[in-house]
Design a protein around this motif. Sequence first.
Motif, mmCIF file in Angstrom:
data_model
loop_
_atom_site.group_PDB
_atom_site.id
_atom_site.type_symbol
_atom_site.label_atom_id
_atom_site.label_comp_id
_atom_site.label_asym_id
_atom_site.label_seq_id
_atom_site.Cartn_x
_atom_site.Cartn_y
_atom_site.Cartn_z
ATOM 1 N N SER A 22 12.794 -42.819 -25.835
ATOM 2 C CA SER A 22 13.162 -43.984 -25.038
ATOM 3 C C SER A 22 11.975 -44.917 -24.776
ATOM 4 N N HIS A 23 10.981 -44.464 -23.978
ATOM 5 C CA HIS A 23 9.904 -45.363 -23.598
ATOM 6 C C HIS A 23 8.683 -44.595 -23.118
ATOM 7 N N GLY A 24 7.579 -45.297 -23.074
ATOM 8 C CA GLY A 24 6.343 -44.765 -22.514
ATOM 9 C C GLY A 24 5.702 -45.819 -21.635
ATOM 10 N N ILE A 25 5.064 -45.363 -20.550
ATOM 11 C CA ILE A 25 4.440 -46.260 -19.571
ATOM 12 C C ILE A 25 3.062 -45.703 -19.227
ATOM 13 N N ARG A 26 2.073 -46.559 -19.216
ATOM 14 C CA ARG A 26 0.748 -46.176 -18.726
ATOM 15 C C ARG A 26 0.074 -47.428 -18.174
ATOM 16 N N ILE A 27 -0.631 -47.276 -17.066
ATOM 17 C CA ILE A 27 -1.446 -48.347 -16.490
ATOM 18 C C ILE A 27 -2.838 -47.770 -16.294
ATOM 19 N N LEU A 69 9.557 -54.380 -6.290
ATOM 20 C CA LEU A 69 8.558 -54.765 -5.287
ATOM 21 C C LEU A 69 8.913 -54.249 -3.899
ATOM 22 N N SER A 70 10.183 -54.000 -3.655
ATOM 23 C CA SER A 70 10.588 -53.509 -2.329
ATOM 24 C C SER A 70 10.064 -52.111 -2.047
ATOM 25 N N LEU A 71 9.640 -51.397 -3.096
ATOM 26 C CA LEU A 71 9.124 -50.034 -2.919
ATOM 27 C C LEU A 71 7.627 -49.997 -2.670
ATOM 28 N N LEU A 72 6.955 -51.146 -2.731
ATOM 29 C CA LEU A 72 5.513 -51.191 -2.488
ATOM 30 C C LEU A 72 5.245 -51.315 -0.994
ATOM 31 N N ASN A 73 4.228 -50.565 -0.522
ATOM 32 C CA ASN A 73 3.864 -50.665 0.890
ATOM 33 C C ASN A 73 2.793 -51.734 1.094
ATOM 34 N N GLU A 74 2.407 -51.944 2.333
ATOM 35 C CA GLU A 74 1.473 -53.028 2.657
ATOM 36 C C GLU A 74 0.112 -52.818 2.006
ATOM 37 N N GLN A 75 -0.377 -51.582 1.980
ATOM 38 C CA GLN A 75 -1.681 -51.316 1.360
ATOM 39 C C GLN A 75 -1.635 -51.613 -0.128
ATOM 40 N N GLU A 76 -0.558 -51.232 -0.795
ATOM 41 C CA GLU A 76 -0.424 -51.486 -2.229
ATOM 42 C C GLU A 76 -0.358 -52.978 -2.524
ATOM 43 N N ILE A 77 0.404 -53.697 -1.727
ATOM 44 C CA ILE A 77 0.508 -55.145 -1.910
ATOM 45 C C ILE A 77 -0.832 -55.815 -1.681
ATOM 46 N N ALA A 78 -1.543 -55.391 -0.638
ATOM 47 C CA ALA A 78 -2.841 -55.982 -0.327
ATOM 48 C C ALA A 78 -3.831 -55.767 -1.462
ATOM 49 N N TRP A 79 -3.816 -54.551 -2.028
ATOM 50 C CA TRP A 79 -4.756 -54.293 -3.128
ATOM 51 C C TRP A 79 -4.419 -55.152 -4.334
ATOM 52 N N LEU A 80 -3.156 -55.227 -4.693
ATOM 53 C CA LEU A 80 -2.753 -56.031 -5.848
ATOM 54 C C LEU A 80 -3.127 -57.499 -5.658
ATOM 55 N N ASP A 81 -2.886 -58.027 -4.469
ATOM 56 C CA ASP A 81 -3.200 -59.439 -4.236
ATOM 57 C C ASP A 81 -4.702 -59.688 -4.281
ATOM 58 N N GLU A 82 -5.476 -58.782 -3.692
ATOM 59 C CA GLU A 82 -6.933 -58.944 -3.720
ATOM 60 C C GLU A 82 -7.463 -58.792 -5.143
ATOM 61 N N LEU A 131 -10.696 -56.153 -15.616
ATOM 62 C CA LEU A 131 -10.181 -57.420 -15.095
ATOM 63 C C LEU A 131 -9.016 -57.877 -15.961
ATOM 64 N N ILE A 132 -7.832 -57.340 -15.683
ATOM 65 C CA ILE A 132 -6.630 -57.680 -16.436
ATOM 66 C C ILE A 132 -5.460 -57.698 -15.450
ATOM 67 N N PRO A 133 -4.652 -58.737 -15.418
ATOM 68 C CA PRO A 133 -3.483 -58.716 -14.536
ATOM 69 C C PRO A 133 -2.584 -57.512 -14.820
ATOM 70 N N VAL A 134 -2.018 -56.969 -13.763
ATOM 71 C CA VAL A 134 -1.033 -55.902 -13.884
ATOM 72 C C VAL A 134 0.348 -56.556 -13.952
ATOM 73 N N ASP A 135 1.120 -56.213 -14.963
ATOM 74 C CA ASP A 135 2.456 -56.799 -15.111
ATOM 75 C C ASP A 135 3.354 -56.289 -13.988
#
Length: 593
Positions: A510-515, A546-559, A536-540
């Motif tokens: 089916s599929h594979g995922i890695r970040i 997005l509703s499953l991300l918490n505040e710390q996760e969102i803050a890190w992604l935005d920073e 230094l590469i944007p994360v897709d």
Amino acid sequence: MQSTCPLSALRNLLKARELDGMLIPRADAHQSEDCAPHDNKLEFISGFTGSAGLALILADRALLFVDGRYQVQARHQVDLEAFEIHHLHEEPIHLWLRDNLPAGKRIAFEPLLMVNSQYENLRASGCDLVAVNDDPLNDIWPARPAAPCGLIKSMPDEISGESSANKRQRVAAALTAAGADYLALTLPDNIAWLLNVRGSDIAMNPVPHSFALVKNNGDIEWFVAREKLHQLSDETLSQVTLASPEDFLSRCEAIAADKRIWLDGDYAPVAVRFAVEAGHGRVIWQPDPITLMKANKNEVELAGYRASHIDDGAAWVNFLAWLSHEVPLREAAGNPITELEAQEKQLEFRKLCDNFQQQSFSTISAAGSNAAMCHYHSSPETNHAITGHEFYLNDSGGQYTNGTTDATRTLSFGQVDAQRRLHYTAVLKGFLALITLQFPQGAQGHQLDAFARRPLWELGLDYDHGTGHGVGHNLLIHENPHRMAKKVNPWPLLPGNILTIEPGYYLDGSHGIRIENQVEVVASQPGFCKFASLTLIPVDLSAVDLSLLNEQEIAWLDEYHLWVRETLSPRVSSEARPWLFEATAPVRARLAG
């Protein structure tokens, strides 16, 4: 499929020598992850091309042992009528021999291809291990490629950050403290680091195949083919005593009498131990001290990593912007971009940087179900189209003048189903859990591994590979000793260590995922460390719930995305800049939209 003719020829050879079987590892005398074609006996005998494995050839059975990364790949590449596939770690070869063969069976092995720790495990199997030193497969391999003979060049002190003379004195001090007379070196990256040289025997691995002996006064004998030395300066060569690689084992035996020789039991071929014992010397079994010295990067090396990642990040953004534009257009036109076309285009973007030398490993360009093989490499036979309804995984890196890079992104160019979205979100949350972690200084990799797995574990899922590995400085992409995985890794993580963070998930068919990001360990609060991203590469985020991300996760992604945007926007092409701004838009803005 690989012909079984080599199997028949090997069985005839074993019968002539009155042997019951032979072990054929995926290894050379330097335990290189990437074997030169000349040394890749496992591929010759089985057809398997992965970077880790072992074959056991018996008169009536042939077994291939591979780890979790290669269970799917092995079944695609190997003649399953000729070979049984086993798990390298869940069913170790020494236990298989003990449980399945009568005691006393004569099993051949090549001492230059087996390290001491493997040898000791096999001794407990009950088999009679028979050392063969004459490279027996050479007799049945008529079209065997020539041994590599790549030129060696110097690594300037202004890039390495420390002179070879100073490094040798540090090694000499370690030898003296341990009461050792000599250190026997067989690992190419340790020799390259010590001598401030880089090699070209194997593509993407800038290390020279050679051996060395370091005396406890800092003198060094370098066992290297002279044909490789034409580009080295007289100054570099004046610091060593040169000898032929073929003389290494006899020299170990000659110097051994009443001497203490330091060997690394996990990496030195057992042939070196046999030579020292034949010369009536004593072996000191300890990890090679250079391995840890090399892993603790100096400030010049760290600055080089940071600079090389800016270059690599710009190439990635130019590539991803091109890919995002072209995939839907080409798919609509009935001429979709393929895995091979994408990796060739990515390489073109990397080559635009003056500091780029070569890839740091073979690119994993995997679309759809091909990505379920986590170490898949595309070929004309497997070349899959990149489309809007399947994930595309790209794991690639570069060797730059001043550093080595390694990163992975999984991309979506259209709508994904609920299962893929859930899996992608879990992998991202595991990635974020580890990259945001603050941990006690000196914590070990296995103690951190579960943080990246927990979101998957909560779904009853997991991945069968490590979570992170060390990366060399214009050296090997997988550098010892640091590793984050389930298996115990007893090395402390300290400021100046370089690793990757790369959780994933793979659903066969089916599929594979890695970040994956490459990170630097940096000091945090007193007594604690954290990870600072080098990549230094944007994360897709298009496939994330997005509703499953918490505040710390969102803050890190935005920073993180703000840092990526500000750093790279002056460096990328004008065509790529709008894509970069869109790809690094704040998560909160996405949620509001």
